[in-house]
Design an enzyme around this catalytic site. Structure first.
Site, PDB file in Angstrom:
ATOM      1  N   CYS A   1       3.445  -2.041   0.528  1.00  0.00           N
ATOM      2  CA  CYS A   1       4.024  -2.112  -0.699  1.00  0.00           C
ATOM      3  C   CYS A   1       2.590  -0.772  -0.883  1.00  0.00           C
ATOM      4  CB  CYS A   1       3.574  -3.611  -1.606  1.00  0.00           C
ATOM      5  SG  CYS A   1       3.829  -3.141  -3.540  1.00  0.00           S
TER       6      CYS A   1
ATOM      7  N   CYS B   1       1.557  -1.480  -4.386  1.00  0.00           N
ATOM      8  CA  CYS B   1       0.807  -2.449  -4.736  1.00  0.00           C
ATOM      9  C   CYS B   1      -0.229  -2.551  -5.114  1.00  0.00           C
ATOM     10  CB  CYS B   1       1.168  -3.585  -4.720  1.00  0.00           C
ATOM     11  SG  CYS B   1       3.341  -4.336  -4.436  1.00  0.00           S
ATOM     12  N   ASP B   2      -0.493  -1.444  -3.833  1.00  0.00           N
ATOM     13  CA  ASP B   2      -2.254  -0.931  -3.024  1.00  0.00           C
ATOM     14  C   ASP B   2      -2.489   0.030  -3.007  1.00  0.00           C
ATOM     15  OD1 ASP B   2      -2.209  -4.072  -2.731  1.00  0.00           O
ATOM     16  OD2 ASP B   2      -1.330  -4.005  -0.419  1.00  0.00           O
TER      17      ASP B   2
END
Ligand code: NDP
Length: 311
Positions: A134, A137-138
């Site tokens: 992701c 997300c990261d």
């Protein structure tokens, strides 16, 4: 707890089913699952959901759908369905560690799909230490550092473009000699100076002391000619498609060989009368937020019709 309609999963399919079921007075109960709002909560801009001329952030879209489901009276429960009994009606679903069981006259399964991994032994070792599925997300953790994205579809291109806004360099590792992504995404990738596309290339292994710092790749040119090389990267992002979240339904409902729920003809009916499926969990082909939402609508209408015929 008892309900006329239990909705398992909370992506676009689940929320749309909830809006329709609650407006039909089925007083639905929704169990949200491990990632409330589903995959769109890990995405940035959604440009192709009708009604949003300027696009909308994925999390905002899901908040709007959730609020609309709540407005008409859907009861939303946080938690995970860990077991189901579809052998007789009312159906039963166990939530979490088994302290709560929900009885339902109909069930709509909308548990979506999850990102796939390559299956390299090192992937698990570096998960959270450089390996991610992701980018939104990261990606933040890899500002001004080199990263790689694996895959040649729209997700891979979208993630590569997103990461190019943060990272110092992005390698896009594509196993074939072409991108499967839409033309507009391909153009954005090829025009981005930070992205280097490595065609005909696969990942052999990942390396690094504690944190990931390199990947060993192999490029197939004209078989059997091949070239092995190493790239220095701190982040390795998987974008190679998804698998349906159906583990809990195995043996309880008919699945295809990939694990997707099989629905009948143009309906959302499964092989168990009264159990319906909607969204990516039952759709290996389209897998779009809008097609999932449409299927959620159909599942609620199918459930309503089933109750009318069986009450
Ligand atoms: P796709 O299935 O479209 O693409 C998966 C990619 O991963 C392919 O390039 C495939 O290669 C590659 N791949 C699969 N397995 C491996 C492996 N073991 N090793 C290396 N590469 C592998 O999945 P996406 O998630 O990209 O897209 C799913 C759907 O969602 C599509 O319909 C897409 O159009 C849509 N989508 C739309 C977006 C938008 O409109 N903004 C954004 C994101 C997704 P190969 O081609 O060789 O099979």
């Amino acid at each position: 707890m008892k309900t006329k309609s239990l909705i398992i999963g909370s992506g676009p399919a689940g929320y749309t089913a909830a809006i329709y079921a609650s407006r039909a007075n089925l007083m639905p109960v929704m169990v949200e699952g491990p990632q409330p709002g589903g995959q769109l909560t890990t995405t940035t801009e959604v440009e192709n959901f009708p009604g949003y001329f300027d696009g909308v952030q994925g999390p905002k879209l899901m908040e709007d759908l959730r609020a609309q489901a709540l407005r008409f009276g859907t009861q939303i429960i946080s938690g995970l369905v860990t077991d189901v009994d579809f052998s007789s009606r009312p159906f039963k679903a166990v939530v979490g560690d088994g302290k709560e069981t929900i009885e339902a006259d109909t069930v709509i399964i909308s548990t979506g799909a999850s990102a796939k991994y390559l299956g390299l032994p090192d992937e698990a070792k570096y998960r959270g230490m450089g390996v991610s599925a992701c980018a939104t997300c990261d990606g933040f953790f890899f500002r001004n550092r080199p990263v790689a994205v694996v895959g040649g579809g729209d997700t891979a291109c979208e993630e590569a473009i997103y990461l190019a806004g943060l990272a110092s360099k992005v390698y896009l590792i594509v196993r074939k000699d072409y991108l499967r992504a839409s033309k507009v995404m391909q153009k954005r990738v090829f025009e981005n100076e930070k992205i280097e596309v490595l065609f005909n290339t696969q990942t052999l292994s990942l390396g690094g002391e504690e944190l990931l710092d390199k990947a060993r790749l192999v490029r197939f040119k004209d078989t059997p000619q091949q070239e092995e090389f190493t790239i220095d990267i701190d982040g390795f992002f998987l974008a190679i498609g998804h698998q349906p979240n159906t583990a809990v339904f195995k043996g309880k409902i008919e699945l295809d060989e990939q694990g997707y729920i099989i629905t009948r003809g143009k309906t959302t009916e499964t092989n168990v009368p009264g159990v319906f499926a909607a969204g990516d969990v039952a759709d290996p082909v389209y897998q779009q937020a809008i097609s999932a939402a449409g299927m959620g609508c159909r599942a609620a209408l199918d459930a309503e019709h089933f109750l009318m015929m069986n009450e």
